[in-house]
Design a protein around this motif. Structure first.
Motif, PDB file in Angstrom:
ATOM      1  N   PHE A 199       0.848  -1.188   0.000  1.00  0.00           N
ATOM      2  CA  PHE A 199       0.000   0.000   0.000  1.00  0.00           C
ATOM      3  C   PHE A 199       0.883   1.238   0.000  1.00  0.00           C
ATOM      4  O   PHE A 199       1.745   1.364   0.856  1.00  0.00           O
ATOM      5  N   VAL A 200       0.663   2.148  -0.938  1.00  0.00           N
ATOM      6  CA  VAL A 200       1.357   3.423  -0.856  1.00  0.00           C
ATOM      7  C   VAL A 200       0.338   4.501  -0.482  1.00  0.00           C
ATOM      8  O   VAL A 200      -0.864   4.311  -0.618  1.00  0.00           O
ATOM      9  N   ASP A 201       0.878   5.641  -0.014  1.00  0.00           N
ATOM     10  CA  ASP A 201       0.075   6.741   0.509  1.00  0.00           C
ATOM     11  C   ASP A 201      -0.738   6.269   1.709  1.00  0.00           C
ATOM     12  O   ASP A 201      -0.601   5.138   2.144  1.00  0.00           O
ATOM     13  N   PHE A 211       5.492  -2.565  -6.843  1.00  0.00           N
ATOM     14  CA  PHE A 211       6.641  -1.676  -6.830  1.00  0.00           C
ATOM     15  C   PHE A 211       6.969  -1.236  -8.256  1.00  0.00           C
ATOM     16  O   PHE A 211       7.022  -2.059  -9.165  1.00  0.00           O
TER      17      PHE A 211
ATOM     18  N   ARG B  22      15.175  -4.216   9.929  1.00  0.00           N
ATOM     19  CA  ARG B  22      13.996  -3.546   9.408  1.00  0.00           C
ATOM     20  C   ARG B  22      13.679  -2.276  10.189  1.00  0.00           C
ATOM     21  O   ARG B  22      13.243  -1.276   9.631  1.00  0.00           O
ATOM     22  N   SER B  44      14.229   3.573  -2.350  1.00  0.00           N
ATOM     23  CA  SER B  44      13.573   2.354  -1.880  1.00  0.00           C
ATOM     24  C   SER B  44      14.471   1.154  -2.085  1.00  0.00           C
ATOM     25  O   SER B  44      14.665   0.340  -1.178  1.00  0.00           O
ATOM     26  N   GLU B  45      15.020   1.038  -3.290  1.00  0.00           N
ATOM     27  CA  GLU B  45      15.842  -0.125  -3.593  1.00  0.00           C
ATOM     28  C   GLU B  45      17.130  -0.131  -2.792  1.00  0.00           C
ATOM     29  O   GLU B  45      17.572  -1.169  -2.314  1.00  0.00           O
ATOM     30  N   GLU B  54      12.319  -5.972   0.940  1.00  0.00           N
ATOM     31  CA  GLU B  54      11.918  -5.795  -0.453  1.00  0.00           C
ATOM     32  C   GLU B  54      11.646  -4.309  -0.674  1.00  0.00           C
ATOM     33  O   GLU B  54      11.136  -3.636   0.230  1.00  0.00           O
ATOM     34  N   PRO B  55      11.950  -3.773  -1.875  1.00  0.00           N
ATOM     35  CA  PRO B  55      11.784  -2.330  -2.120  1.00  0.00           C
ATOM     36  C   PRO B  55      10.386  -1.822  -1.786  1.00  0.00           C
ATOM     37  O   PRO B  55      10.242  -0.712  -1.278  1.00  0.00           O
ATOM     38  N   ILE B  56       9.360  -2.649  -2.036  1.00  0.00           N
ATOM     39  CA  ILE B  56       7.992  -2.174  -1.774  1.00  0.00           C
ATOM     40  C   ILE B  56       7.792  -1.865  -0.289  1.00  0.00           C
ATOM     41  O   ILE B  56       7.076  -0.939   0.069  1.00  0.00           O
ATOM     42  N   ASN B  57       8.481  -2.599   0.599  1.00  0.00           N
ATOM     43  CA  ASN B  57       8.344  -2.352   2.037  1.00  0.00           C
ATOM     44  C   ASN B  57       8.814  -0.938   2.384  1.00  0.00           C
ATOM     45  O   ASN B  57       8.227  -0.269   3.245  1.00  0.00           O
ATOM     46  N   LEU B  59       9.068   1.625   0.132  1.00  0.00           N
ATOM     47  CA  LEU B  59       8.213   2.598  -0.563  1.00  0.00           C
ATOM     48  C   LEU B  59       6.941   2.872   0.244  1.00  0.00           C
ATOM     49  O   LEU B  59       6.462   4.004   0.303  1.00  0.00           O
ATOM     50  N   GLU B  60       6.409   1.833   0.887  1.00  0.00           N
ATOM     51  CA  GLU B  60       5.219   2.011   1.722  1.00  0.00           C
ATOM     52  C   GLU B  60       5.484   3.040   2.819  1.00  0.00           C
ATOM     53  O   GLU B  60       4.658   3.898   3.098  1.00  0.00           O
ATOM     54  N   THR B  63       5.937   6.723   1.350  1.00  0.00           N
ATOM     55  CA  THR B  63       4.706   7.391   0.922  1.00  0.00           C
ATOM     56  C   THR B  63       3.749   7.614   2.090  1.00  0.00           C
ATOM     57  O   THR B  63       2.835   8.420   1.999  1.00  0.00           O
TER      58      THR B  63
END
Lengths: 570, 161
Positions: A199-201, A211, B22, B44-45, B54-57, B59-60, B63
């Motif tokens: 989830f972003v934002d 991603f 983390r 992020s990366e 993981e990059p998405i972690n 980025l969450e 943002t």
């Protein structure tokens, strides 16, 4: 396998019903056992618990004890121990049972809590059910009807979010419909081990995203569509094709590997629209691979065989059986049967009878790929173990029919009956093929069907009923989902007729009746009948085959035998 | 990622403060933002590789928090309070003055590159409203006139450079 210790039982009271459940059970699962529905979105029995949807709110209490003496406090009105109810609702998914726990799911507080949660979830939900693929199997729809307030007080504007994001090659995302339950995120992380979703934002702008630069393209991506409680994640293939309530569900088995994942085939008027997994906690939990979901496309493939042929010209079924009988008679003692690990147990049994009647040697072709350690095993034949159990083959098959080739070269084999296997692909060279007459039972055109002496078009696994024995030696049944295409004949009929043509006894051509013969002839299946096979399958005795070096590595709910592992590492 | 040697050593040090790597996500992002001024897309990366995530972690996290910036800002960051106490005594006017003085819009870098004006939630100095935070310095009772004065001061300093 180590026997699990007897679980400690805990007695709880749910809406007045006492039930003993294993320690560690949460309230949702305990309530399910007494047929009480606790609505939920984010909770999934095979994923970790996060408790972020708040839909499973319940009222809970514990028996009262005197703080000083620890003596039970009795309620004089009822004569029973008083219950101290917690004045705030608790989440059912994150609450594990404890002795004496009392739960109420029908009180005004619970009703208010559910209505409140539903109202919040619907604030930014587009309510585009008329054009939504999830309609009919949507938890939001069902629970809004069951537990919502029934009318909306919302007069503001709804959020606008991306409506058709391609998360990967097979999954399309509608962010407006997403209720942020995070099941897909947890699945990707915990089961598929491909942590790309998040989830972003924040707040009402929270958006499910992959991603940037990555894709949800692992071979399990469509499971996120299955577990999505709303229409946010949809299958790109199935999207806008058919309303789910028109579809007939037929229980089936995934044929792509020896895992034997349990599936449901969804069809309407003889056309299959999709395949989804069916829960079996011993085999595939609630998952299946994406690659197994497209197998139904083979049913309507343009290269399906649909005409009985003798030496390349169209013929009729009975004439072809006679032609086969002539071949058997003219080449008595020089016939071989090439069975298939893709055939059902019933077909393999009949192939064995055919080989016995012809005194023919039997072969099988192995298909080995790489296992993904989850639900696609290294053995890409779904039913090699069925051939072992029915006695069609005494040992594991190899990928190439070297021995058969040698027999042909030696002039000992002149006729080969093949059950769907492509002999050229299985290692017979052109010279060897030229020396033999081939009787083909097959579903799709391959290099064999063209030059074969006799061709019998047969059925795909979706057009017939039968059983497969998976890597755990679990025999599992699947049922006919759609009628056969015109011109194709059930494999069992062809095989039974061929047994007759070979001079054997006439056997039943229908799966339920045939099982009487199978039970009588195969000791391992003596007590089994097709009708009585449980939906979750039945484990067979694997001990006679323990010494065989099976190719499968570890997958979900399967560990290879120790000596096989040792041999692989040596 | 083009980080100063000093930042890199701080990053390696701060990771050791936590039982699991983390947990160092937020401190790392702060350090990178202090160094570069914002968090460029490759953050992020980079952080994920550093912390075995993981990059998405990452980025969450980036943002989720409004104070992490994904785009560069001007030389100074002017944060004008928009919450009730300041709004009642002219916070909106103060903000509009800054915008007009630097010919810019909220969240954007002014054409001269000097400032980025943001209208933010409570700065916790309600008794001296309206308040403005310029970088780390708090300015109290900033009405439109004082906003003009502060703007002139910034422009004057810019001219000297």
């Amino acid at each position: 396998m180590i026997a699990t210790a007897k679980p400690d039982l805990v007695t709880v009271n749910i809406d007045g019903q006492e039930i003993a459940v294993p320690k560690g059970t949460n309230v949702i699962e305990a309530a399910r056992l007494v047929n009480v529905d606790v609505p939920h979105y984010c909770y999934h029995p095979k994923l970790t618990i996060v408790g972020n949807c708040r839909m499973c709110l319940i009222e809970m209490g514990m028996p009262a004890v005197d703080p000083a003496t620890k003596a039970p406090v009795m309620d004089p009105a009822t004569g029973k121990q008083k219950i101290n109810w917690i004045p705030r609702p608790q989440i059912g998914c994150g609450t594990n049972v404890s002795p004496g726990l009392h739960v109420r799911t029908t009180t005004p507080m619970v009703k208010d809590a559910r209505e409140g949660v539903m109202e919040f979830l619907l604030i930014n939900h587009p309510l585009d059910c008329p054009i939504c693929d999830q309609a009919g199997e949507c938890k939001l729809q069902e629970q809004a009807t069951g537990y919502g307030r029934g009318y909306s007080r919302f007069i503001e504007d709804k959020n606008v979010k991306p409506k058709r994001t391609q998360l990967g090659p097979r999954v399309t995302l509608d962010d407006e419909r997403c209720i942020l339950c995070s099941r897909c995120i947890r699945f990707s992380k915990e089961i598929a081990r491909d942590d790309v979703l998040g989830f972003v934002d924040r707040g009402s702008y929270s958006t499910l995203t992959c991603f940037p630069g990555k894709k949800l393209e692992n071979n399990y991506s469509l499971n996120t569509v299955d577990i999505c409680p709303v229409g946010a994640l949809t299958s790109t293939d199935f999207r806008f094709k058919m309303r789910v309530w028109f579809l007939k569900q037929t229980n089936a088995i995934d044929t792509e590997s020896s895992v034997g994942a349990n599936t449901v085939v969804w069809s309407r008027e003889g056309t299959i629209y999709r395949i989804t997994p069916r829960r079996n906690d011993e085999v595939n939990d609630t998952w299946m691979a994406d690659s197994g979901r497209v197998l139904f496309k083979a049913v309507q493939a343009p290269d399906r065989l649909s005409a009985v042929k003798i030496n390349g010209t169209d013929s009729a079924f009975d004439i072809a059986i006679n032609a086969a009988a002539e071949l058997f008679k003219a080449n008595a003692g020089a016939v071989a049967v090439v069975g298939s690990g893709r055939s059902t147990v019933e077909e393999q049994f009949l192939a064995k009878q055919l080989a016995t009647a012809l005194k023919a040697p039997t072969y099988l072709v192995s298909r080995v790929g790489e296992g993904d350690k989850l639900l696609v095993s290294a053995d890409r034949n779904p039913n090699v173990r069925g051939a072992l159990v029915t006695g069609l083959i005494p040992t594991l098959p190899s990928a190439e029919l070297v021995d058969l080739g040698a027999q042909i070269d030696a002039g000992k084999i002149k006729v080969v009956v093949t059950l769907g296997e492509d002999l050229a692909a299985a290692g017979l060279n052109a010279g060897q093929l030229a020396k033999i007459s081939v009787i083909v039972l097959g579903t799709h055109a391959n290099s064999m069907a063209g030059g074969a002496a006799v061709v019998f078009p047969t059925l795909t696994a979706f057009e017939k009923s039968g059983t497969f024995v998976n890597q755990q030696f679990r025999i599992q049944k699947f049922l006919k989902a759609v009628p056969p295409i015109a011109g194709a004949t059930d494999d069992l009929i062809v095989l039974a007729k061929l047994v007759g043509a070979a001079g054997g006894a006439m056997l039943p051509t229908e799966v339920y009746a045939l099982w009487k013969s199978i039970a009588a002839a195969v000791p391992a299946l003596a007590t089994t009948t097709f009708a009585n096979l449980p939906e979750t399958g039945q484990l067979l005795d694997a001990t006679p085959f323990l010494a065989l070096p099976f190719v499968e590595g570890e997958t979900l709910h399967y560990k290879p035998a120790q000596h096989v592992v040792a041999a692989a590492n040596a | 990622m083009n980080l100063k040697a000093e930042t890199l050593s701080k990053i390696d040090e701060v990771i050791t403060h936590y039982p699991v790597k983390r947990s160092a996500t937020l401190p790392l992002l702060h350090l990178i933002q202090e160094d570069i001024g914002h968090l460029p897309p490759e953050t992020s990366e980079w952080v994920a590789a550093k912390l075995e995530l993981e990059p998405i972690n990452v980025l969450e996290v980036i943002t989720f928090y409004p104070m992490f910036r994904q785009k560069p800002i001007g030389r100074r960051h002017i944060k004008v309070c928009r919450t009730l106490s300041c709004a009642l005594v002219g916070g909106y006017k103060t903000c509009a003055t800054f915008e007009a003085e630097f010919k810019t819009h909220l969240g954007e870098v002014s054409p001269d590159g000097e400032v980025t004006v943001d209208f933010v939630e409570c700065l916790a100095s309600c008794g001296t409203a309206p308040v403005v935070l310029i970088d780390d310095e708090l300015h109290e009772k900033v009405d439109a006139a004082k906003a003009k004065q502060l703007s002139d001061q910034i422009k004057a300093e810019a001219k000297k450079r």
